[in-house]
Motif scaffolding. Structure first.
Motif, PDB file in Angstrom:
ATOM      1  N   GLU A  51      -2.633   6.760  19.505  1.00 10.03           N
ATOM      2  CA  GLU A  51      -3.681   5.751  19.484  1.00 10.03           C
ATOM      3  C   GLU A  51      -4.131   5.433  18.053  1.00 10.03           C
ATOM      4  O   GLU A  51      -4.503   4.292  17.752  1.00 10.03           O
ATOM      5  CB  GLU A  51      -4.870   6.225  20.308  1.00 10.03           C
ATOM      6  CG  GLU A  51      -4.596   6.266  21.807  1.00 10.03           C
ATOM      7  CD  GLU A  51      -5.669   7.038  22.563  1.00 10.03           C
ATOM      8  OE1 GLU A  51      -6.671   7.435  21.926  1.00 10.03           O
ATOM      9  OE2 GLU A  51      -5.486   7.243  23.771  1.00 10.03           O
ATOM     10  N   SER A  52      -4.082   6.446  17.183  1.00 11.01           N
ATOM     11  CA  SER A  52      -4.543   6.232  15.802  1.00 11.01           C
ATOM     12  C   SER A  52      -3.655   5.254  15.052  1.00 11.01           C
ATOM     13  O   SER A  52      -4.103   4.617  14.086  1.00 11.01           O
ATOM     14  CB  SER A  52      -4.598   7.569  15.055  1.00 11.01           C
ATOM     15  OG  SER A  52      -3.305   8.037  14.713  1.00 11.01           O
ATOM     16  N   PHE A  53      -2.404   5.120  15.465  1.00 13.84           N
ATOM     17  CA  PHE A  53      -1.504   4.180  14.804  1.00 13.84           C
ATOM     18  C   PHE A  53      -1.871   2.734  15.125  1.00 13.84           C
ATOM     19  O   PHE A  53      -1.613   1.832  14.350  1.00 13.84           O
ATOM     20  CB  PHE A  53      -0.054   4.440  15.210  1.00 13.84           C
ATOM     21  CG  PHE A  53       0.469   5.779  14.766  1.00 13.84           C
ATOM     22  CD1 PHE A  53       0.128   6.296  13.528  1.00 13.84           C
ATOM     23  CD2 PHE A  53       1.287   6.529  15.590  1.00 13.84           C
ATOM     24  CE1 PHE A  53       0.594   7.528  13.118  1.00 13.84           C
ATOM     25  CE2 PHE A  53       1.769   7.758  15.178  1.00 13.84           C
ATOM     26  CZ  PHE A  53       1.424   8.266  13.948  1.00 13.84           C
ATOM     27  N   ALA A  54      -2.470   2.542  16.317  1.00 16.74           N
ATOM     28  CA  ALA A  54      -2.836   1.195  16.731  1.00 16.74           C
ATOM     29  C   ALA A  54      -4.285   0.851  16.402  1.00 16.74           C
ATOM     30  O   ALA A  54      -4.641  -0.328  16.325  1.00 16.74           O
ATOM     31  CB  ALA A  54      -2.607   1.025  18.233  1.00 16.74           C
ATOM     32  N   ASP A  55      -5.115   1.881  16.207  1.00 17.05           N
ATOM     33  CA  ASP A  55      -6.537   1.652  15.999  1.00 17.05           C
ATOM     34  C   ASP A  55      -7.002   2.392  14.747  1.00 17.05           C
ATOM     35  O   ASP A  55      -7.205   3.607  14.774  1.00 17.05           O
ATOM     36  CB  ASP A  55      -7.327   2.136  17.214  1.00 17.05           C
ATOM     37  CG  ASP A  55      -8.806   1.772  17.144  1.00 17.05           C
ATOM     38  OD1 ASP A  55      -9.268   1.336  16.071  1.00 17.05           O
ATOM     39  OD2 ASP A  55      -9.492   1.940  18.169  1.00 17.05           O
ATOM     40  N   PRO A  56      -7.184   1.695  13.640  1.00 16.42           N
ATOM     41  CA  PRO A  56      -7.582   2.343  12.383  1.00 16.42           C
ATOM     42  C   PRO A  56      -8.964   2.977  12.443  1.00 16.42           C
ATOM     43  O   PRO A  56      -9.330   3.750  11.563  1.00 16.42           O
ATOM     44  CB  PRO A  56      -7.537   1.200  11.362  1.00 16.42           C
ATOM     45  CG  PRO A  56      -7.685  -0.044  12.173  1.00 16.42           C
ATOM     46  CD  PRO A  56      -7.026   0.240  13.480  1.00 16.42           C
ATOM     47  N   ARG A  57      -9.727   2.678  13.490  1.00 15.60           N
ATOM     48  CA  ARG A  57     -11.058   3.276  13.612  1.00 15.60           C
ATOM     49  C   ARG A  57     -10.979   4.742  14.036  1.00 15.60           C
ATOM     50  O   ARG A  57     -11.941   5.483  13.896  1.00 15.60           O
ATOM     51  CB  ARG A  57     -11.899   2.493  14.621  1.00 15.60           C
ATOM     52  CG  ARG A  57     -12.231   1.061  14.193  1.00 15.60           C
ATOM     53  CD  ARG A  57     -12.874   0.309  15.325  1.00 15.60           C
ATOM     54  NE  ARG A  57     -11.975   0.201  16.478  1.00 15.60           N
ATOM     55  CZ  ARG A  57     -12.310  -0.375  17.639  1.00 15.60           C
ATOM     56  NH1 ARG A  57     -13.523  -0.894  17.781  1.00 15.60           N
ATOM     57  NH2 ARG A  57     -11.439  -0.431  18.634  1.00 15.60           N
ATOM     58  N   ILE A  58      -9.818   5.162  14.566  1.00 11.11           N
ATOM     59  CA  ILE A  58      -9.650   6.555  14.969  1.00 11.11           C
ATOM     60  C   ILE A  58      -9.320   7.368  13.724  1.00 11.11           C
ATOM     61  O   ILE A  58      -8.297   7.159  13.078  1.00 11.11           O
ATOM     62  CB  ILE A  58      -8.523   6.696  16.012  1.00 11.11           C
ATOM     63  CG1 ILE A  58      -8.899   5.934  17.287  1.00 11.11           C
ATOM     64  CG2 ILE A  58      -8.259   8.163  16.326  1.00 11.11           C
ATOM     65  CD1 ILE A  58      -7.821   5.937  18.345  1.00 11.11           C
ATOM     66  N   ALA A 203       1.711  12.168   8.418  1.00 11.22           N
ATOM     67  CA  ALA A 203       1.341  11.135   9.379  1.00 11.22           C
ATOM     68  C   ALA A 203       0.654   9.971   8.685  1.00 11.22           C
ATOM     69  O   ALA A 203      -0.060  10.133   7.718  1.00 11.22           O
ATOM     70  CB  ALA A 203       0.412  11.719  10.436  1.00 11.22           C
ATOM     71  N   GLY A 204       0.877   8.806   9.240  1.00 12.78           N
ATOM     72  CA  GLY A 204       0.222   7.613   8.712  1.00 12.78           C
ATOM     73  C   GLY A 204       0.987   6.396   9.192  1.00 12.78           C
ATOM     74  O   GLY A 204       2.158   6.501   9.551  1.00 12.78           O
ATOM     75  N   PRO A 205       0.354   5.230   9.230  1.00  8.92           N
ATOM     76  CA  PRO A 205       1.009   4.036   9.755  1.00  8.92           C
ATOM     77  C   PRO A 205       2.341   3.719   9.079  1.00  8.92           C
ATOM     78  O   PRO A 205       3.246   3.191   9.710  1.00  8.92           O
ATOM     79  CB  PRO A 205      -0.032   2.933   9.505  1.00  8.92           C
ATOM     80  CG  PRO A 205      -1.333   3.650   9.464  1.00  8.92           C
ATOM     81  CD  PRO A 205      -1.025   4.986   8.838  1.00  8.92           C
ATOM     82  N   ASP A 206       2.491   4.030   7.778  1.00  9.20           N
ATOM     83  CA  ASP A 206       3.732   3.717   7.076  1.00  9.20           C
ATOM     84  C   ASP A 206       4.853   4.695   7.405  1.00  9.20           C
ATOM     85  O   ASP A 206       6.006   4.442   7.090  1.00  9.20           O
ATOM     86  CB  ASP A 206       3.485   3.723   5.561  1.00  9.20           C
ATOM     87  CG  ASP A 206       2.551   2.617   5.130  1.00  9.20           C
ATOM     88  OD1 ASP A 206       1.918   2.767   4.078  1.00  9.20           O
ATOM     89  OD2 ASP A 206       2.448   1.610   5.855  1.00  9.20           O
TER      90      ASP A 206
END
Length: 238
Positions: A51-58, A203-206
């Protein structure tokens, strides 16, 4: 301020009889889990990471630990599931779906291997709060396969989960850590992220389809118990 990091830790068979360097004794597994809890680190649900990959608020906690059990050994249900209930944490299980099925297990299981979970066992795992990650159907090095065969491996495992009323995994674990651009593209079309091997990135979006995953070996136990993450910087895939 120190950068927050997610640690993917992977175990396989759990047994007092350490027949392999990759096996972990039940008592040592509990010692590690308690060390994480008592040391102030946090066990991260695979679904929360996805979920954190789709929602930067997490926001992920500092030194979050995502604990994964590979391949689908029955010992995971016997020993890891009670730990989740006892300590209020959630682990991930990444079975190869061929190993779940009575008619396909003899073809997929390595000779002399230990017992594997059934589909009903996997339902028990999810019933007690455990989560499922993808791991291919036949447990093969996907980068060695033709693209069409990679896609078949991924679609077959997802179809088996759907057929048996199991939740579709959101994260994937590359068998043996093996992946290339073709494999990552196929996985990205079906999952939100994927764990590589010991050479994966933080971990991280990139880096979400090349997540760092440390495979447990007996020699790593002292560092794990100290939560000495730097000592786990290895460069092999399992």
């Amino acid at each position: 301020m120190r950068e927050k990091t997610m640690h993917g830790i992977c175990f396989h068979h759990i047994d007092e009889d350490l027949g392999s360097e990759y096996d972990v004794a039940p008592t040592d597994l509990e010692r590690f889990v308690r060390a994480v809890v008592d040391g102030g680190a946090v066990f991260l649900k695979p679904s929360t990471l996805a979920e954190s990959f789709a929602d930067p608020r997490i926001r992920l906690a500092e030194d979050a630990v995502c604990l994964i059990f590979d391949d689908g050994y029955r010992s995971t249900l016997e020993f890891a599931a009670p730990l989740m209930a006892k300590l209020g944490v959630v682990f991930g299980l990444a079975p190869a779906t061929a190993l779940l099925l009575d008619d396909q297990r003899p073809l997929a299981a390595p000779e002399g291997s230990r017992g594997f979970l059934s589909v009903d066992d996997l339902k028990l795992w999810t019933a007690v709060g455990g989560e499922i990650l993808g791991h291919s159907h036949s447990h093969v090095a996907l980068s060695a396969l033709a693209t069409s065969t990679v896609e078949h491996e991924l679609d077959t495992e997802l179809a088996i989960y759907a057929e048996h009323g199991l939740p579709a995994p959101e994260l994937f674990v590359y068998p043996f850590g093996a992946h290339d651009e073709r494999v990552r593209r196929a996985v990205a079309a079906r999952y939100r992220g994927a764990f590589a091997g010991d050479c994966g990135s933080v971990a991280g979006p990139d880096h979400r389809f090349d997540l760092h995953r440390v495979t447990f070996r007996q020699k790593l136990l002292p560092g794990l118990l100290r939560l000495d993450w730097a000592s786990l910087d290895l460069h092999t895939h399992e």
